[in-house]
Scaffold this active site. Structure first.
Site, PDB file in Angstrom:
ATOM      1  N   ASP A  92     -19.225  -8.438  12.053  1.00 56.63           N
ATOM      2  CA  ASP A  92     -19.648  -9.530  10.992  1.00 56.63           C
ATOM      3  C   ASP A  92     -20.012 -10.681  11.878  1.00 56.63           C
ATOM      4  O   ASP A  92     -19.762 -10.879  12.940  1.00 56.63           O
ATOM      5  CB  ASP A  92     -18.346  -9.770  10.291  1.00 56.63           C
ATOM      6  CG  ASP A  92     -18.471 -10.422   8.938  1.00 56.63           C
ATOM      7  OD1 ASP A  92     -19.894 -10.809   8.619  1.00 56.63           O
ATOM      8  OD2 ASP A  92     -17.787 -10.990   8.287  1.00 56.63           O
ATOM      9  N   ASP A 265     -15.180  -2.144   3.856  1.00 54.90           N
ATOM     10  CA  ASP A 265     -14.118  -2.566   4.875  1.00 54.90           C
ATOM     11  C   ASP A 265     -13.147  -3.800   4.212  1.00 54.90           C
ATOM     12  O   ASP A 265     -13.641  -4.130   3.191  1.00 54.90           O
ATOM     13  CB  ASP A 265     -14.829  -3.494   6.115  1.00 54.90           C
ATOM     14  CG  ASP A 265     -15.376  -4.888   5.613  1.00 54.90           C
ATOM     15  OD1 ASP A 265     -14.349  -5.974   5.867  1.00 54.90           O
ATOM     16  OD2 ASP A 265     -16.338  -5.045   4.866  1.00 54.90           O
ATOM     17  N   CYS A 303       0.249  13.699   3.093  1.00 55.84           N
ATOM     18  CA  CYS A 303      -0.526  13.086   4.003  1.00 55.84           C
ATOM     19  C   CYS A 303       0.050  13.335   5.552  1.00 55.84           C
ATOM     20  O   CYS A 303       0.794  13.713   5.805  1.00 55.84           O
ATOM     21  CB  CYS A 303      -0.038  11.289   3.935  1.00 55.84           C
ATOM     22  SG  CYS A 303      -0.871  10.370   5.314  1.00 55.84           S
ATOM     23  N   CYS A 305      -0.401  11.497   8.424  1.00 56.97           N
ATOM     24  CA  CYS A 305      -0.342  10.756   9.305  1.00 56.97           C
ATOM     25  C   CYS A 305       1.269  10.852  10.005  1.00 56.97           C
ATOM     26  O   CYS A 305       2.127  11.352   9.329  1.00 56.97           O
ATOM     27  CB  CYS A 305      -0.363   9.052   8.683  1.00 56.97           C
ATOM     28  SG  CYS A 305       1.035   8.697   7.681  1.00 56.97           S
ATOM     29  N   CYS A 308       4.141   9.919   7.619  1.00 56.95           N
ATOM     30  CA  CYS A 308       4.706  10.997   6.801  1.00 56.95           C
ATOM     31  C   CYS A 308       5.010  12.312   7.288  1.00 56.95           C
ATOM     32  O   CYS A 308       5.823  13.044   6.810  1.00 56.95           O
ATOM     33  CB  CYS A 308       3.353  11.486   5.750  1.00 56.95           C
ATOM     34  SG  CYS A 308       3.079   9.670   4.861  1.00 56.95           S
ATOM     35  N   HIS A 334      -0.334   4.760   8.082  1.00 59.20           N
ATOM     36  CA  HIS A 334      -0.419   5.497   6.910  1.00 59.20           C
ATOM     37  C   HIS A 334      -1.439   4.759   5.772  1.00 59.20           C
ATOM     38  O   HIS A 334      -2.290   5.575   5.221  1.00 59.20           O
ATOM     39  CB  HIS A 334       0.943   5.451   6.308  1.00 59.20           C
ATOM     40  CG  HIS A 334       1.012   5.866   4.953  1.00 59.20           C
ATOM     41  ND1 HIS A 334       0.688   7.261   4.495  1.00 59.20           N
ATOM     42  CD2 HIS A 334       0.949   5.076   3.536  1.00 59.20           C
ATOM     43  CE1 HIS A 334       0.950   7.265   3.096  1.00 59.20           C
ATOM     44  NE2 HIS A 334       0.831   6.150   2.782  1.00 59.20           N
TER      45      HIS A 334
END
Length: 372
Positions: A92, A265, A303, A305, A308, A334
């Site tokens: 940015d 984003d 999930c 991740c 999880c 997560h």
């Protein structure tokens, strides 16, 4: 080097799948982009980030200029080596700080003068300086320096911001000389349709490799954001990636994808994680709540991740209540994974021909909210 190809379309909406080619790899769209303001996604290693499905990461010109300074990053071999991220990067320009740090800056046609939030030193940021810093950082995509007006703002003030944004874009183009770095322009215009249309026309005419829409998610009503997205979708060049800046909520990403946007984003997933909140099936769960104390089931059984697949809700509740940093890290991983899975599910729905049915419009109680 920066080709964008459309690989699938939804026949009844503007949703599309695409592939954006960069020197550090391909970004398949639609895709959420985690925010790594200071060359780090907070609490997450580069290897952990790769396992979430992230393909492109955002870093920030203004904050990296303050610390450690672009010269240090350049000495390290560029931002990719400095932060050990091998995939595509976007920086940015510092334009958002023109909005977020409005209390400590002065804006004129030349650029923006800030007082450093670190030590009070004067920082002179112009389009040319922003380009020089971003070229030294070496991300795959550099953003043009723009003026992001606050909400609400008068039509006259937004018109002035648009005029500056367009003039600054021409100066960015003139001073940007790095051929292995794409420059994206930014459409502004606040909540004024005629200014948005004019800005889209001007920025699109520059023929840049990509185009972004800024000035949303700055305090305007959600309905206004949706209206802006619906207005601008048909006005942007179809053969370029469309980046909606600062947006990362499920409904807003779904509305944007339905209107032809590709990349997003937001700091939301890690910010929520640091405050003990998890995104589950379109809802925000506060893991501090006592209802999780004896719950030994996974946070989200679908999930993949670490939070999880390896731990229970009770354990995550314990970590958050104990203020252990591991809890914040696991919830951040997560939440990032959730947003990436959501954008991947939208892409699959476009390819399967069911995007309009499942995601447009998307609501928290729709079937798609619980199947991705």
């Amino acid at each position: 080097m920066f080709a964008f190809e459309i690989t699938a379309r939804c026949p009844s909406t503007r949703a599309r799948c695409g592939s954006f080619h960069t020197p550090h790899g391909v970004v398949t769209t639609p895709r959420f982009m985690p925010v790594g303001t200071l060359a780090t996604v907070k609490g997450v290693t580069a290897d952990q980030l790769r396992h979430t499905g992230a393909q492109m990461v955002l870093a920030n010109t203004f904050h990296l200029h303050l610390q450690p300074g672009e010269a240090i990053v350049q000495e390290a071999g560029g931002l990719h080596r400095f932060m050990a991220w091998e995939g595509p990067l976007l920086t940015d320009s510092g334009g958002f700080q023109v909005f977020s740090l409005g209390a400590i800056n002065r804006i004129n046609d030349r650029g923006v003068v800030f007082r450093s939030p670190r030590d009070g030193a004067q920082i002179d940021l112009t389009p040319e300086r922003s380009m020089a810093i971003q070229m030294a950082l070496g991300a795959d995509v550099a953003m043009a320096f723009d003026q992001c007006p606050p909400y609400p703002a008068s039509e006259a003030d937004v018109a002035t911001a648009c005029r500056r944004t367009h003039a600054w874009l021409e100066r960015c183009i003139s001073s940007h000389t790095r051929s292995d770095q794409a420059l994206f322009g930014i459409v502004q215009g606040g909540c004024y349709p005629h200014l948005r249309e004019e800005s889209a026309r001007v920025v699109s005419s520059m023929g840049l490799p990509g185009i972004a829409v800024g000035g949303v998610s700055v305090g305007e009503p959600t309905e206004e954001m949706h209206r802006i997205v619906r207005q601008l979708g048909p006005l942007l060049p179809d053969d370029k990636p469309h980046y909606l800046m600062g947006v990362g909520t499920l409904r807003e990403m779904a509305v944007a994808v339905a209107n032809g946007f590709d990349v997003f984003d937001c700091v939301l997933p890690t910010r929520l994680g640091r405050h003990g909140a998890a995104l589950v099936g379109g809802e925000r769960w506060n893991l501090k709540n006592a209802r999780f104390r004896h719950d030994h089931t996974p946070l989200d059984p679908s999930c993949p991740c670490p939070a999880c697949s390896q731990h229970s809700r009770a354990y995550l509740h314990h970590l958050i209540k104990s203020e252990e940093m591991l809890g914040k890290i696991l919830l951040s991983l997560h939440n990032i994974t959730q947003l990436l899975r959501f954008t991947s599910a939208m892409a699959q729905a476009i390819r399967d021909g069911c995007f309009a049915e499942d995601f447009a419009p998307w609501e928290p109680d729709s079937p798609a909210a619980h199947t991705w």
